[in-house]
Design a protein around this motif. Structure first.
Motif, short mmCIF file in Angstrom:
data_model
loop_
_atom_site.label_atom_id
_atom_site.label_comp_id
_atom_site.label_asym_id
_atom_site.label_seq_id
_atom_site.Cartn_x
_atom_site.Cartn_y
_atom_site.Cartn_z
N GLN A 63 0.86 -1.20 -0.05
CA GLN A 63 0.12 -0.05 -0.16
C GLN A 63 0.91 1.27 0.01
OE1 GLN A 63 -2.43 0.25 3.62
NE2 GLN A 63 -1.08 -0.80 4.69
N ASP A 64 2.27 1.03 0.17
CA ASP A 64 3.16 2.22 0.35
C ASP A 64 3.58 2.80 -1.08
OD1 ASP A 64 4.92 4.01 0.64
OD2 ASP A 64 5.67 2.87 2.48
N ARG A 65 3.21 3.75 -1.61
CA ARG A 65 3.95 4.20 -3.18
C ARG A 65 5.27 4.12 -3.20
NH1 ARG A 65 2.00 3.65 -7.86
NH2 ARG A 65 4.18 3.72 -8.80
N THR A 66 6.02 4.63 -2.12
CA THR A 66 7.47 4.43 -2.24
C THR A 66 7.93 2.98 -2.64
OG1 THR A 66 7.64 5.78 -0.52
CG2 THR A 66 9.46 4.69 -0.62
N ALA A 67 7.33 1.93 -1.96
CA ALA A 67 7.66 0.66 -2.36
C ALA A 67 7.39 0.35 -3.75
CB ALA A 67 7.17 -0.28 -1.29
N ASP A 81 -2.13 -1.58 -2.81
CA ASP A 81 -3.27 -1.78 -2.12
C ASP A 81 -2.98 -2.29 -1.05
OD1 ASP A 81 -6.21 -1.60 -1.49
OD2 ASP A 81 -6.88 -2.59 -3.49
N ASN A 82 -4.07 -2.06 -0.09
CA ASN A 82 -3.84 -2.96 1.30
C ASN A 82 -4.09 -4.49 1.02
OD1 ASN A 82 -4.80 -4.13 4.11
ND2 ASN A 82 -4.65 -2.45 4.56
N PHE A 83 -3.41 -5.39 1.56
CA PHE A 83 -3.76 -6.80 1.21
C PHE A 83 -5.00 -7.28 1.69
CE2 PHE A 83 -0.24 -7.52 4.89
CZ PHE A 83 -1.49 -7.46 5.93
N ARG A 84 -5.88 -6.42 2.43
CA ARG A 84 -7.09 -7.00 2.83
C ARG A 84 -7.82 -6.97 1.52
NH1 ARG A 84 -8.35 -2.85 7.24
NH2 ARG A 84 -9.77 -4.52 7.89
N ASP A 110 2.59 10.79 12.35
CA ASP A 110 1.86 10.35 11.19
C ASP A 110 1.37 8.44 11.16
OD1 ASP A 110 1.18 9.52 8.44
OD2 ASP A 110 2.23 11.02 7.63
N MET A 111 2.55 7.85 10.96
CA MET A 111 2.68 6.36 11.09
C MET A 111 1.43 5.77 10.12
SD MET A 111 2.60 5.50 15.03
CE MET A 111 3.48 6.50 16.38
N ARG A 112 1.45 6.27 9.19
CA ARG A 112 0.41 5.75 7.80
C ARG A 112 1.46 4.74 6.86
NH1 ARG A 112 -2.22 10.66 5.42
NH2 ARG A 112 0.01 11.42 5.60
N MET A 113 0.90 3.58 6.82
CA MET A 113 1.78 2.76 5.72
C MET A 113 1.18 3.24 4.35
SD MET A 113 1.73 -0.89 7.46
CE MET A 113 2.68 -1.04 9.13
N ASN A 114 -0.11 3.48 4.21
CA ASN A 114 -0.73 4.03 3.08
C ASN A 114 -0.69 5.68 3.13
OD1 ASN A 114 -2.14 4.78 0.57
ND2 ASN A 114 -3.94 3.73 1.15
N GLN A 115 0.00 6.49 2.63
CA GLN A 115 -0.13 7.73 2.89
C GLN A 115 -0.93 8.47 2.29
OE1 GLN A 115 4.42 8.23 2.05
NE2 GLN A 115 4.37 9.36 3.85
N GLU A 116 -1.97 7.77 1.58
CA GLU A 116 -3.14 8.43 1.13
C GLU A 116 -4.52 8.43 1.84
OE1 GLU A 116 -3.57 6.48 -2.86
OE2 GLU A 116 -1.65 7.07 -3.47
N GLN A 117 -4.25 7.62 2.87
CA GLN A 117 -5.50 7.55 4.00
C GLN A 117 -5.54 8.54 4.70
OE1 GLN A 117 -4.56 3.98 6.21
NE2 GLN A 117 -4.24 5.05 8.14
#
Length: 315
Positions: free
Chosen positions: A55-59, A81-84, A128-135
């Motif tokens: 879910q991380d755009r950097t990765a 995307d989130n793996f859920r 912050d602590m968001r893995m998905n920085q768009e959330q």
């Protein structure tokens, strides 16, 4: 290529236990620096394929560059995307069954090391602590807007923090004066809330609270349970799921889910054999979790708490 320094934990072992078939289709649910994805690609033949989620755009950006050739050849597909959302995103790609799924849970080294992301209690940064920085939900929202009761709940449940009430009370009092904006401010509040004697043992005093907030921000346990349920249903007979965990809450969840599916139902005592219709659909490949060898822990301190569990679908 942008820097993405990350040492993949249990890279060989996690892929070994998937029993990779050269023509198979495998999913790496936690792409990160691409270590496990690369190991999978190395073992596949010309018709094998990997789908990797992050879910991380950097990765995603890093691995688009790193594996440009494999992506162009159709051997690798990257999904941001989130793996859920595993099953839904695979269906979009026309995939309804897979030969194996791999999870390497926890925060990747680049997320910890990038101080602007706010994961680390050792550096001052925005909360912050968001893995998905768009959330939308961030650690700042949790710390400043969640109720005292909700803070106590997540500190107990996700951090196993015995001073949860005291920490939540210190946060509540501080935010009445002014919003808590940085990790440094939060660390100081946590230190004030924990008795001096307790602060001298058990690692950094903020470790458990930061873990709890991170899990809450990213709904890590909820996402894992949803995703694992989907992964198990997607497996073909002989297909396997490998999961690497780094903390006890995740490990207990994986252990429980795997055992439930590999469990023989209650049957009358004295049966010489288990009837075919009552045999479980899955089996545990390893009874006890696999842990990293000493040399790996020596090189990579983040490997010391890693545990690998594996399950196989048998029918």
């Amino acid at each position: 290529m942008s820097a993405f320094n990350h040492i993949t934990v249990l890279k060989r072992q996690a892929v070994d236990y998937l029993n990779v078939q050269p023509t198979g289709l495998y999913v790496d649910c936690t792409l990160g620096g691409g270590g496990h994805t690369g190991e999978l690609l190395h073992r596949l033949g010309s018709t094998g394929k990997v789908v990797a989620f992050d879910q991380d755009r950097t990765a995603i950006t890093f691995n688009e560059e790193q594996y440009q050739r494999e992506i162009t050849a159709g051997k690798l597909a990257l999904v941001q995307d989130n793996f859920r959302n595993l099953q839904k995103r695979l269906e979009i790609l026309g995939i309804t069954t897979v030969d194996g799924v791999l999870y390497d849970l926890g925060v990747s080294s680049p997320q910890f090391d990038d101080v602007t992301r706010g994961f680390s209690y050792r550096n001052d940064a925005p909360l912050d602590m968001r893995m998905n920085q768009e959330q939308q939900l961030t650690a700042r929202t949790v710390v400043n807007e969640w109720s005292y009761a909700d803070l106590v709940r997540i500190f107990f449940r996700y951090g196993e923090e015995k001073y949860a009430k005291s920490i939540a009370r210190h946060i509540e009092r501080a935010r009445e004066e002014a919003p808590i904006e940085s990790t440094g401010q939060l660390v100081e509040l946590i230190k004030q809330a924990i008795p001096a004697k307790a602060r001298r043992t058990g690692g950094h005093p903020a470790k458990r609270t930061f873990q709890a907030i991170r899990i809450a921000v990213n709904d890590e346990l909820g996402a894992l349970e949803e995703s694992l349920t989907q992964a198990l249903s997607l497996l073909v007979p002989g297909g396997r799921v490998s999961v690497i965990t780094f903390q006890s809450l995740e490990d207990r969840l994986v252990k429980r889910m795997f055992r439930e599916r590999a469990m023989v139902p209650n049957l009358p005592a004295g049966l010489p054999v288990i009837p075919k219709e009552d045999q479980p659909d899955y089996r545990l490949v390893v009874r006890k979790p696999v842990t990293p060898p000493v040399d790996e822990v020596t090189v990579n301190r983040r490997a010391h708490s890693a545990k690998l569990r594996v399950i196989e679908r048998i029918k």
